[in-house]
Motif scaffolding. Structure first.
Motif, mmCIF file in Angstrom:
data_model
loop_
_atom_site.group_PDB
_atom_site.id
_atom_site.type_symbol
_atom_site.label_atom_id
_atom_site.label_comp_id
_atom_site.label_asym_id
_atom_site.label_seq_id
_atom_site.Cartn_x
_atom_site.Cartn_y
_atom_site.Cartn_z
ATOM 1 N N GLU A 17 0.913 -1.127 0.194
ATOM 2 C CA GLU A 17 0.022 -0.027 0.084
ATOM 3 C C GLU A 17 0.956 1.142 0.119
ATOM 4 O O GLU A 17 1.700 1.282 0.849
ATOM 5 N N LYS A 18 0.858 2.042 -1.053
ATOM 6 C CA LYS A 18 1.675 3.268 -1.104
ATOM 7 C C LYS A 18 0.762 4.529 -1.128
ATOM 8 O O LYS A 18 -0.138 4.461 -2.066
ATOM 9 N N ASP A 19 0.926 5.470 -0.459
ATOM 10 C CA ASP A 19 0.247 6.506 -0.175
ATOM 11 C C ASP A 19 1.006 7.573 -0.770
ATOM 12 O O ASP A 19 2.173 8.173 -0.108
ATOM 13 N N ILE A 20 0.480 8.445 -1.602
ATOM 14 C CA ILE A 20 1.243 9.263 -2.485
ATOM 15 C C ILE A 20 0.560 10.688 -2.392
ATOM 16 O O ILE A 20 -0.696 10.842 -2.918
ATOM 17 N N PRO A 21 1.238 11.797 -1.673
ATOM 18 C CA PRO A 21 0.721 13.003 -1.616
ATOM 19 C C PRO A 21 0.396 13.957 -3.083
ATOM 20 O O PRO A 21 1.393 13.539 -3.765
ATOM 21 N N LEU A 22 -0.575 14.492 -3.199
ATOM 22 C CA LEU A 22 -0.965 15.314 -4.490
ATOM 23 C C LEU A 22 -1.092 16.519 -4.232
ATOM 24 O O LEU A 22 -1.703 16.966 -3.141
ATOM 25 N N PRO A 23 -0.822 17.571 -5.336
ATOM 26 C CA PRO A 23 -0.850 18.909 -4.996
ATOM 27 C C PRO A 23 -2.401 19.141 -5.114
ATOM 28 O O PRO A 23 -3.255 18.419 -5.855
ATOM 29 N N GLU A 24 -2.823 20.271 -4.901
ATOM 30 C CA GLU A 24 -4.529 20.767 -4.723
ATOM 31 C C GLU A 24 -4.703 20.821 -6.541
ATOM 32 O O GLU A 24 -5.805 20.730 -6.849
ATOM 33 N N SER A 25 -3.733 20.966 -7.490
ATOM 34 C CA SER A 25 -4.083 21.253 -8.822
ATOM 35 C C SER A 25 -4.112 19.960 -9.448
ATOM 36 O O SER A 25 -4.566 19.980 -10.463
ATOM 37 N N ALA A 26 -3.880 19.143 -8.609
ATOM 38 C CA ALA A 26 -4.139 17.530 -9.334
ATOM 39 C C ALA A 26 -5.423 17.283 -10.106
ATOM 40 O O ALA A 26 -6.323 17.409 -8.935
ATOM 41 N N MET A 27 -5.776 17.026 -10.838
ATOM 42 C CA MET A 27 -6.998 16.583 -11.508
ATOM 43 C C MET A 27 -7.228 15.066 -11.595
ATOM 44 O O MET A 27 -7.196 14.707 -12.552
ATOM 45 N N VAL A 28 -7.381 14.284 -10.356
ATOM 46 C CA VAL A 28 -7.384 12.819 -10.295
ATOM 47 C C VAL A 28 -8.607 12.390 -11.212
ATOM 48 O O VAL A 28 -8.280 10.997 -11.697
ATOM 49 N N GLU A 29 -9.536 12.968 -11.408
ATOM 50 C CA GLU A 29 -10.749 12.524 -12.160
ATOM 51 C C GLU A 29 -10.472 12.349 -13.668
ATOM 52 O O GLU A 29 -11.039 11.556 -14.436
ATOM 53 N N GLN A 30 -9.551 13.053 -14.145
ATOM 54 C CA GLN A 30 -8.856 12.996 -15.274
ATOM 55 C C GLN A 30 -7.607 11.799 -15.553
ATOM 56 O O GLN A 30 -7.024 11.953 -16.668
ATOM 57 N N MET A 31 -7.261 11.489 -14.567
ATOM 58 C CA MET A 31 -6.072 10.608 -14.605
ATOM 59 C C MET A 31 -6.067 9.343 -15.529
ATOM 60 O O MET A 31 -7.128 8.702 -15.690
ATOM 61 N N THR A 32 -4.917 8.975 -16.231
ATOM 62 C CA THR A 32 -4.908 7.655 -16.844
ATOM 63 C C THR A 32 -3.839 6.713 -16.347
ATOM 64 O O THR A 32 -3.095 7.427 -15.846
ATOM 65 N N VAL A 33 -4.147 5.498 -16.594
ATOM 66 C CA VAL A 33 -3.370 4.375 -15.951
ATOM 67 C C VAL A 33 -2.890 3.530 -17.113
ATOM 68 O O VAL A 33 -3.985 2.891 -17.674
ATOM 69 N N LEU A 34 -1.884 3.251 -17.322
ATOM 70 C CA LEU A 34 -1.461 2.374 -18.438
ATOM 71 C C LEU A 34 -0.230 1.329 -17.877
ATOM 72 O O LEU A 34 0.288 1.503 -16.900
ATOM 73 N N ASP A 35 -0.449 -0.096 -18.662
ATOM 74 C CA ASP A 35 0.683 -0.898 -18.136
ATOM 75 C C ASP A 35 2.111 -0.355 -18.454
ATOM 76 O O ASP A 35 2.152 0.285 -19.494
ATOM 77 N N ASP A 36 3.032 -0.614 -17.567
ATOM 78 C CA ASP A 36 4.572 -0.352 -17.852
ATOM 79 C C ASP A 36 4.954 -1.562 -18.299
ATOM 80 O O ASP A 36 4.783 -2.900 -17.732
ATOM 81 N N GLU A 37 5.987 -1.477 -18.985
ATOM 82 C CA GLU A 37 6.730 -2.578 -19.875
ATOM 83 C C GLU A 37 7.654 -3.410 -18.709
ATOM 84 O O GLU A 37 8.363 -4.245 -18.661
ATOM 85 N N ARG A 38 7.904 -2.622 -17.420
ATOM 86 C CA ARG A 38 8.662 -3.263 -16.407
ATOM 87 C C ARG A 38 8.023 -3.497 -15.203
ATOM 88 O O ARG A 38 8.380 -3.681 -14.144
ATOM 89 N N ASN A 39 6.629 -4.270 -15.685
ATOM 90 C CA ASN A 39 5.957 -4.838 -14.270
ATOM 91 C C ASN A 39 5.287 -3.870 -13.664
ATOM 92 O O ASN A 39 5.631 -3.810 -12.283
ATOM 93 N N GLY A 40 4.414 -3.161 -13.838
ATOM 94 C CA GLY A 40 3.934 -2.166 -13.130
ATOM 95 C C GLY A 40 2.946 -1.205 -13.823
ATOM 96 O O GLY A 40 2.362 -1.682 -14.802
ATOM 97 N N VAL A 41 2.776 -0.052 -13.487
ATOM 98 C CA VAL A 41 1.737 0.973 -14.140
ATOM 99 C C VAL A 41 2.574 2.362 -14.182
ATOM 100 O O VAL A 41 3.471 2.645 -13.298
#
Length: 152
Positions: free
Chosen positions: A119-143
């Protein structure tokens, strides 16, 4: 002359010893934290201890337009990765690994399983628009997570 089987067993024994030392050392650290004054940050202590067990490598790149997070999660299937943005100003990555290695030699078979949760918790700035985030598979076993930012 030591056989390959003896070497595998000795290596496994050493790795188990290191695992137990880390585990019981973590318990001792928790005991010591319990005896500290009530003003100590227990959450930070627990996070510090648990990060020794298994912490994923997270690369972060931020510019004026976006935040890009590259999470390296070896042995974690994409279906076992969950990203939570329910807490304002935070992004949490959850994952569960399950890997197995089989050693065979001269009719003997040793199976080594590794199970773990992150479980990794990452702080984000107020300007982050998480509703528009994209998640892609990474070639190194991750995202790879890309979060656009509000332009000021």
């Amino acid at each position: 002359m030591a056989s390959q089987r003896d070497n595998v067993i000795a290596k496994t024994g050493q790795e188990m010893g290191q695992l137990f030392n880390r585990f019981f050392g973590s318990i001792e650290a928790l005991r010591q934290a319990r005896t500290q004054p009530a003003t100590s940050d227990v959450n930070a202590t627990i996070a510090s201890i648990s990060s020794d067990l298994w912490a994923p490598q997270i690369e972060r790149h931020e510019d004026e337009h976006s935040i890009t997070l590259r999470a390296y999660l070896p042995n974690v299937a994409r279906s076992q990765i969950r990203i939570d943005t329910g807490t304002r100003g935070r992004l949490k990555i959850y994952g569960e690994s399950n890997s197995q290695t089989v050693y065979e030699s001269g009719g003997d078979r040793i199976t080594e399983r590794q199970l773990g949760q992150i479980e990794k918790d990452i702080p984000l700035p107020e300007s982050a628009m998480v509703e528009q985030m994209t998640v892609l598979d990474d070639e190194r076993n991750g995202v790879v997570i890309t979060i656009p930012k509000k332009i000021k």
